[in-house]
Each structure stands twice: as structure tokens, then as C-alpha cells.
Design an enzyme around this catalytic site. Structure first.
Site, PDB file in Angstrom:
ATOM      1  N   ARG A 212       0.827  -1.208   0.000  1.00 19.55           N
ATOM      2  CA  ARG A 212       0.000   0.000   0.000  1.00 19.55           C
ATOM      3  C   ARG A 212       0.860   1.256   0.000  1.00 19.55           C
ATOM      4  O   ARG A 212       2.008   1.249   0.420  1.00 19.55           O
ATOM      5  CB  ARG A 212      -0.970  -0.010   1.163  1.00 19.55           C
ATOM      6  CG  ARG A 212      -0.348  -0.173   2.523  1.00 19.55           C
ATOM      7  CD  ARG A 212      -1.460  -0.353   3.572  1.00 19.55           C
ATOM      8  NE  ARG A 212      -0.960  -0.998   4.775  1.00 19.55           N
ATOM      9  CZ  ARG A 212      -1.769  -1.622   5.641  1.00 19.55           C
ATOM     10  NH1 ARG A 212      -3.064  -1.660   5.436  1.00 19.55           N
ATOM     11  NH2 ARG A 212      -1.256  -2.190   6.713  1.00 19.55           N
TER      12      ARG A 212
ATOM     13  N   GLU B 113      -3.441   5.814   3.933  1.00 22.06           N
ATOM     14  CA  GLU B 113      -2.953   4.823   2.985  1.00 22.06           C
ATOM     15  C   GLU B 113      -3.959   4.558   1.869  1.00 22.06           C
ATOM     16  O   GLU B 113      -5.172   4.623   2.088  1.00 22.06           O
ATOM     17  CB  GLU B 113      -2.665   3.507   3.715  1.00 22.06           C
ATOM     18  CG  GLU B 113      -1.620   3.635   4.786  1.00 22.06           C
ATOM     19  CD  GLU B 113      -1.487   2.394   5.656  1.00 22.06           C
ATOM     20  OE1 GLU B 113      -0.346   2.017   5.946  1.00 22.06           O
ATOM     21  OE2 GLU B 113      -2.527   1.799   6.022  1.00 22.06           O
TER      22      GLU B 113
ATOM     23  N   LYS C   2      -8.830   0.755  -1.388  1.00 21.68           N
ATOM     24  CA  LYS C   2      -9.343   1.263  -0.113  1.00 21.68           C
ATOM     25  C   LYS C   2      -8.520   2.458   0.312  1.00 21.68           C
ATOM     26  O   LYS C   2      -7.305   2.477   0.135  1.00 21.68           O
ATOM     27  CB  LYS C   2      -9.283   0.181   0.977  1.00 21.68           C
ATOM     28  CG  LYS C   2      -9.771   0.680   2.348  1.00 21.68           C
ATOM     29  CD  LYS C   2      -9.983  -0.456   3.333  1.00 21.68           C
ATOM     30  CE  LYS C   2      -8.709  -0.898   3.997  1.00 21.68           C
ATOM     31  NZ  LYS C   2      -8.985  -1.828   5.122  1.00 21.68           N
TER      32      LYS C   2
ATOM     33  N   ARG D 150     -13.802  -7.593   8.064  1.00 26.59           N
ATOM     34  CA  ARG D 150     -12.885  -8.368   7.207  1.00 26.59           C
ATOM     35  C   ARG D 150     -11.584  -8.675   7.934  1.00 26.59           C
ATOM     36  O   ARG D 150     -10.938  -9.702   7.695  1.00 26.59           O
ATOM     37  CB  ARG D 150     -12.678  -7.699   5.847  1.00 26.59           C
ATOM     38  CG  ARG D 150     -11.794  -6.461   5.787  1.00 26.59           C
ATOM     39  CD  ARG D 150     -10.307  -6.792   5.796  1.00 26.59           C
ATOM     40  NE  ARG D 150      -9.478  -5.769   5.201  1.00 26.59           N
ATOM     41  CZ  ARG D 150      -8.348  -5.314   5.757  1.00 26.59           C
ATOM     42  NH1 ARG D 150      -7.941  -5.752   6.942  1.00 26.59           N
ATOM     43  NH2 ARG D 150      -7.622  -4.400   5.122  1.00 26.59           N
TER      44      ARG D 150
ATOM     45  N   GLN E 208     -11.902  -2.585  17.375  1.00 26.11           N
ATOM     46  CA  GLN E 208     -11.857  -3.850  16.631  1.00 26.11           C
ATOM     47  C   GLN E 208     -12.187  -5.066  17.495  1.00 26.11           C
ATOM     48  O   GLN E 208     -12.463  -6.154  16.971  1.00 26.11           O
ATOM     49  CB  GLN E 208     -10.440  -4.063  16.069  1.00 26.11           C
ATOM     50  CG  GLN E 208      -9.914  -2.942  15.206  1.00 26.11           C
ATOM     51  CD  GLN E 208     -10.196  -3.185  13.745  1.00 26.11           C
ATOM     52  OE1 GLN E 208     -10.085  -4.302  13.267  1.00 26.11           O
ATOM     53  NE2 GLN E 208     -10.600  -2.148  13.045  1.00 26.11           N
TER      54      GLN E 208
ATOM     55  N   GLY F 292      -2.369  -5.675  15.738  1.00 30.06           N
ATOM     56  CA  GLY F 292      -2.139  -4.251  15.995  1.00 30.06           C
ATOM     57  C   GLY F 292      -0.844  -3.672  15.448  1.00 30.06           C
ATOM     58  O   GLY F 292      -0.707  -2.456  15.336  1.00 30.06           O
TER      59      GLY F 292
ATOM     60  N   ASP G 296       0.939  -2.719  12.531  1.00 32.54           N
ATOM     61  CA  ASP G 296       0.529  -2.643  11.126  1.00 32.54           C
ATOM     62  C   ASP G 296       1.063  -1.429  10.387  1.00 32.54           C
ATOM     63  O   ASP G 296       0.566  -1.090   9.321  1.00 32.54           O
ATOM     64  CB  ASP G 296      -0.999  -2.676  11.034  1.00 32.54           C
ATOM     65  CG  ASP G 296      -1.625  -1.524  11.815  1.00 32.54           C
ATOM     66  OD1 ASP G 296      -0.880  -0.718  12.409  1.00 32.54           O
ATOM     67  OD2 ASP G 296      -2.864  -1.438  11.831  1.00 32.54           O
TER      68      ASP G 296
ATOM     69  N   LYS H   7       5.256   0.672  14.485  1.00 32.23           N
ATOM     70  CA  LYS H   7       4.101   0.220  15.274  1.00 32.23           C
ATOM     71  C   LYS H   7       4.119  -1.300  15.357  1.00 32.23           C
ATOM     72  O   LYS H   7       3.699  -1.987  14.428  1.00 32.23           O
ATOM     73  CB  LYS H   7       2.803   0.706  14.622  1.00 32.23           C
ATOM     74  CG  LYS H   7       1.526   0.428  15.415  1.00 32.23           C
ATOM     75  CD  LYS H   7       0.331   1.160  14.790  1.00 32.23           C
ATOM     76  CE  LYS H   7      -0.948   1.060  15.607  1.00 32.23           C
ATOM     77  NZ  LYS H   7      -1.482  -0.294  15.705  1.00 32.23           N
TER      78      LYS H   7
ATOM     79  N   SER I 108      -0.461 -10.052  11.076  1.00 27.15           N
ATOM     80  CA  SER I 108      -1.465  -9.468  10.185  1.00 27.15           C
ATOM     81  C   SER I 108      -1.349  -7.949  10.113  1.00 27.15           C
ATOM     82  O   SER I 108      -1.365  -7.269  11.143  1.00 27.15           O
ATOM     83  CB  SER I 108      -2.863  -9.852  10.680  1.00 27.15           C
ATOM     84  OG  SER I 108      -3.849  -9.235   9.890  1.00 27.15           O
TER      85      SER I 108
END
Lengths: 355, 355
Positions: free
Chosen positions: A45, A56, A69, A112, A140, A226, A228, A232, A293
């Protein structure tokens, strides 16, 4: 005209489908797309960073449809009553380049993301997993809790957040799921103790050490959501060294994931390889697995497909975002359609025009 | 809520402001932003190519505001009654990451492209330029013609297109500007002969030779607009070798512009340097200058600023594109707001949920 799906449409959809219904179908559709991984034109991205956040753009195409997105990440937003993460997206036809659907993706991203976590855990966690620690009880967290409870057989949730009010809200919202036992832990270590799956979904834009090696028990699956973006992260590097790590799209995860802490040659497996049976990650019940993730554009492509299939109605709102012309080479004629009455040869005084 | 500006709003605006009024103000605002070039966080646009077209995302930020444009380029679309180029964009606050305005940018892109051409020509063309050749009479052509007639003193237009119907449409639309003399040329060479400025705005996605060295006369300024993606050029390389070439953003122009034909060390000047007086391109009346225009995100940033300042009304339509929450950490509560009536502990049968 471009069809529009707003937050109101999502609210109506969730009232009948329920989050677990949406997450379940998303697990299926996201898995479907990950399994045809080579068909996608993939890029990491495009991020625009500021000292307090990031904006982003996440484009992807399968040669037939194109989706992107827009998503931001601003942890300090909650202080001002704003969301840390907001998002929207577009689905287009590759053949014409015309956008077809514009949709909210803030709620959808939470759904998602939970679906992707479940999809990975179905492959990586021990099948007999019943207890999950949930660290970070923010926006989340309910979606992760419901996904793992309804679709992975999690019966006990051990929750912790540095903000007790966030945990209050999580516990209150999960009262709709009476079969789910909730233990309010006094610390991250207390929450993680004895868990089969550990989900971290914290928001601070720092290299945090939410999980340290001493907390990790044999056989655990860590669903690290978290960490991502650059700077971070949530896990101590030694946890990654001692585990088998699965990522969505390696080039992006090296920049944004827990992986950013690791040497470039640190071996990882991409999720699609696991789903296609090209790689086996969990070899035994004592194996520690990590799903690092960060969120990948393919998941939003699948989410846009979900919205078109299950949320978009014939009665959907439409937007005049793109002109509709009688003669496609006469854009000017379309643009001036309203000015028939105005004497065209007398330009408005406000212009500096010499014609 | 996000404010929405649609094609209908643009039509109403142009009916009163007139294209020359909009282009004139855009020349000012685009120039304003180019002059503060170092303040912008710049990236070459992100393109997704297919055999018949391209979809691009063009983000940019000045640290306070962030803008991006979605734009496609599909020359074959006109066969199906669709536009070759359609676009829309978003303006956001960097501090929160929240999108503030969503707008049509198809008409607006035609206006800002003409404005950028005028802005460059004011610096590069001979001040006594009165005659312009316009090669390619499609969707963009009227805007270029009106911009140069009303803001650059062009009195004679020499027009040519391989499609006579496109030229018919251009001549018909320009009848609103009686002071502009129009000569329908029999060929590109016939159109270019004797012109002070040559504007090429053709659409084919090929390495075309619209202009060849034999057509070029001393002192000409070439406004090359149609060569704007890999494999899509309009000028013979020898024209560039013999001229002084100005581009918007060199890294992007090397990939997409006429520049893609030239060696990596071929010297060019960026427009902002000319506007700031850091570079002089036209040294005498016999100099041949080329503005190798591909369209840069900064121009759309300026265009979004224009739309906010001059088109956006208090009565603007608003979209529920982003959720509005009482508690920013309670996204779930917002998502389920409509389901109060539904018995929360009884999931919809359609779900495979085991909870």
C-alpha cells in the site's frame, strides 16, 4: 451512475445478518480470493505518514475487477471523539476503468480483519483451542471476539486493556453472546496465561512490547493484528525468532508488520501458500505460530465483492460521481449543459478573460 | 459526514463562472501550489495497467491537507459511448485522516489540465503568440482552446483530428467564442504550419509520431498533453533533442511522459523551478520549448482547493461515508445500532455460527 453503500446500509445489513453471519461469509470469500493469489496484480500500500498518523491507499486487481481502499490510522483521534481508523473503498471494472460501487469500509474493515484472523487461525491454531486472550479492547475487539467465538469454538475470553472503560464497553457489548465466558484480567500476562490463542489489537503507534517471551506457552497461536505500520509493533522480537510466522503479503509485511523488527532473511510463509496446502506451518501441538497481520488489499477486494453480493440493493443510492454523455468526445457540451440560458458570448464579469 | 460535489454541481458552477473563469482561477491556484513545491510530500502515481487501459491513484499532501485522485485512461471507451478519462477525488485533513470532501474530477481534470498548460505557456511560449495548432479534438480540446484564447491571447486556432466528427464538435462548441478564428486543417502538418504554439492532446495508447521534426519551426512552444503513460507518446524523439523540455515532476515524467523515449541523463527542468525564477528556459525568440505534461497530483490538490473555495455550498449533499460515533472505541455499538429490536442472543439462521 455510481452506486453508494453508506454506514446506514451496513447497519441495516448487520441487524439481520449479525456480525458472525457477515464474518463467516467473509471468511469464505476472502479464502476464495487468497486461494487464487497468482491471479492478482499486487502492490504494497501507498502510505502518507505524518507525525501523528498515516493515510494509505490500497489498490489491487484480478484483471477483471479493480478495488482500492482509503484508510487512515490516527491513534490520538479517540481523544477528540474520532475513530482511530476510518476507511472507504471503490470497486471498478478493469475493462472500462469506470468505478461501479463506492462504499463505507470502516465497519467493513473491522469485519474483514476479524474474518482474516479467523481464516488464518483455522489453519494455524490448535483445533482444540477454546480459550483466547484479547489484548486491546478498542474498536476492533468485539469483531475479533465474535469471530473466534462463533466460528472457531472459543468458549472463554480473557480480556485486558490499559483503559478499563474500553473493557467495560467490550464486556457490555458481548453480553449478546451468553455462551461466551469472559474473564477480566488484571494485566496482559494475566490475560495470556493458559490461553490457546492470543489476539493483540492495540492502537499505539509505537514499538510496544505488549507480548514478551515469558508470557508465551507451547502450542499458542498468536494473532498479531495491531502491529501494522512502520514504528508500530506489539511483539518482542524473540517471540518471532522462536515461532513460525505467517504473513499476508511478504513485501508489505517486511515494511509494516512485526516483521519490520526482523532481519531481511528471516523466513516467513504467506497465508495463500498455507491455504493451498503448499506449506505446512503447525507441525505439532507444541508449535508456537504467529499470524503477523497488517491487512492486505486483497481482503478489501473480497469485502467489496461481499458488499456487492449481500448489501447492495436495487434501491441503492446512486451518485453523479462520473458524467454520463451522449457523445463521449463532447465533455465540454456536457459540462455546459446548464448554461444554455446564459449568453455564451458574454463571459462572467468575475473572470479576467480577454475573450 | 463527507461533503459531496457531483457533476451536476460542476455544471451549475460553469454555467455562471464560465470555463475561462474557472481556468483563470485554477491557473492562479495551481501556480500558488507549484511555487511552494518543497512543502509537498510527492510520489509518482500508482498505476494498474491492463492491455486496454490504466487505472491510477494520485496522492499528495502538504502536511496539512491530503488529496488523491482516482483516474482511468481507456482510449477504446469512446467506441462504447464511454469517456476515455474519468476521475474523482477526495480532500482530507492530515491531522485526523478523515476525508472531508468527495468530488467529481472528470470535468475538473479537463479544466485543471488546460490551466496547467496555460500556466506553463505563460512562462515558455513567446509573449507575442497569437496562433495555436490544436491536434486532437476530443474531450479535452475545448478546454485547451478556451484557456489559450481567453488567457494567453490566442486569436487563431488551427485544428486537426483524424476523426472529422470530433473537429465538427469542437468547432460547434467554440462558436460561443466569436473572437476566436478557427482554421480547419487538412493534416497535422497543415495545422502546425505557422503556429506559435502547438498543443497535442490525442488519445491513442501507442508510441505515435503526431509531430515530426520537419513540422517544427523556430520559436514554437509545444504543449504536449497526450503522451501521459508508458507506451503512449506523441512526439518524435528528435524534437525533444532539439528543444528545451519542461516537466511537472521528473520521476513521474521519466516513466509516463514524452521523456520515456529519452536517455536517463537527458536534461529537463521542472515547472516549479521556472515559476520560482530558479531556471530560465526561453532565452530567445527562436528557442523551441516543450512542456511535456502528464498531469501531476499537485494540480488535483489545487483543483480540490478550488472546488472547496468556489463550488462547495453550505447546501452541499453529504454522505454517510464515515461513521459518527458517541464513543469512538465503540464501533461495534454503532454498527449494531439498528438491531436493538432483533433478539441479539438468537443469531440469524442464515449464519453458520455455533454461538
Amino acid at each position: 451512475m455510481v452506486a453508494f453503500i453508506g454506514t446506514n446500509d451496513l447497519q441495516e445489513h448487520l441487524a439481520t445478518t449479525r456480525p458472525e453471519g457477515a464474518i463467516g461469509e467473509l471468511v469464505r470469500m476472502i479464502g476464495e480470493d487468497f486461494r487464487r493469489w497468482p491471479q492478482f496484480d499486487k502492490t504494497a500500500r501507498v502510505a502518507s505518514h505524518s507525525p501523528i498518523g498515516v493515510i494509505e491507499l490500497m489498490p489491487i486487481s484480478d484483471g477483471r475487477q479493480y478495488a482500492f481502499k482509503y484508510v487512515n490510522g490516527h491513534p490520538q483521534n479517540t481523544r477528540d471523539g474520532l475513530l482511530t481508523v476510518t476507511a472507504f473503498g471503490v470497486l471498478s471494472d478493469v475493462a472500462t476503468g469506470y468505478p461501479r460501487i463506492l462504499s463505507e469500509l470502516t465497519l467493513t474493515t473491522a469485519l474483514r480483519t476479524a474474518a482474516t484472523s479467523v481464516l488464518a487461525a483455522q489453519q494455524l491454531a490448535r483445533p482444540d483451542s477454546r480459550c483466547m486472550a484479547l489484548i486491546g479492547n478498542g474498536a476492533q475487539s468485539e469483531f475479533q471476539a465474535i469471530g473466534f467465538h462463533c466460528l472457531m469454538g472459543i468458549e472463554e475470553l480473557r480480556v485486558y486493556d490499559v483503559d478499563p472503560q474500553a473493557t467495560d464497553k467490550l464486556v457490555r457489548n458481548l453480553s449478546a453472546y451468553p455462551k461466551l465466558r469472559i474473564y477480566r484480567a488484571s494485566s496482559t500476562a494475566d490475560a495470556v496465561r493458559g490461553a490457546d490463542i492470543v489476539t493483540t489489537v492495540t492502537a499505539d503507534k509505537t514499538n510496544a512490547l505488549i507480548l514478551t517471551p515469558g508470557m508465551i506457552e507451547p502450542g499458542m497461536h498468536i494473532n498479531a493484528v495491531g502491529g501494522d505500520c512502520p514504528g508500530k509493533t506489539e511483539l518482542h522480537a524473540d517471540i518471532l525468532h522462536a515461532a513460525k510466522v505467517v504473513v499476508e503479503y511478504e513485501p508489505q509485511s517486511r515494511i509494516e508488520g512485526e516483521l519490520q523488527q526482523m532481519p531481511p532473511d528471516f523466513a516467513v510463509t504467506e497465508l495463500w501458500q498455507v491455504l493451498n496446502g503448499q506449506a505446512t506451518v503447525r507441525t505439532d501441538a507444541s508449535q508456537v505460530t504467529v499470524f503477523d497481520s497488517v491487512g492486505f488489499a486483497l481482503e478489501d477486494f473480497s469485502a467489496m465483492r461481499y458488499l456487492e453480493k449481500h448489501v447492495l440493493k436495487d434501491s441503492a443510492r446512486v451518485l453523479d460521481l462520473i458524467p454520463e454523455l451522449m457523445d463521449p468526445k463532447d465533455l465540454y457540451g456536457m459540462g455546459m449543459a446548464r448554461s444554455a440560458s446564459a449568453p455564451a458570448s458574454v463571459p462572467n464579469r468575475s473572470t479576467a478573460a480577454a475573450c
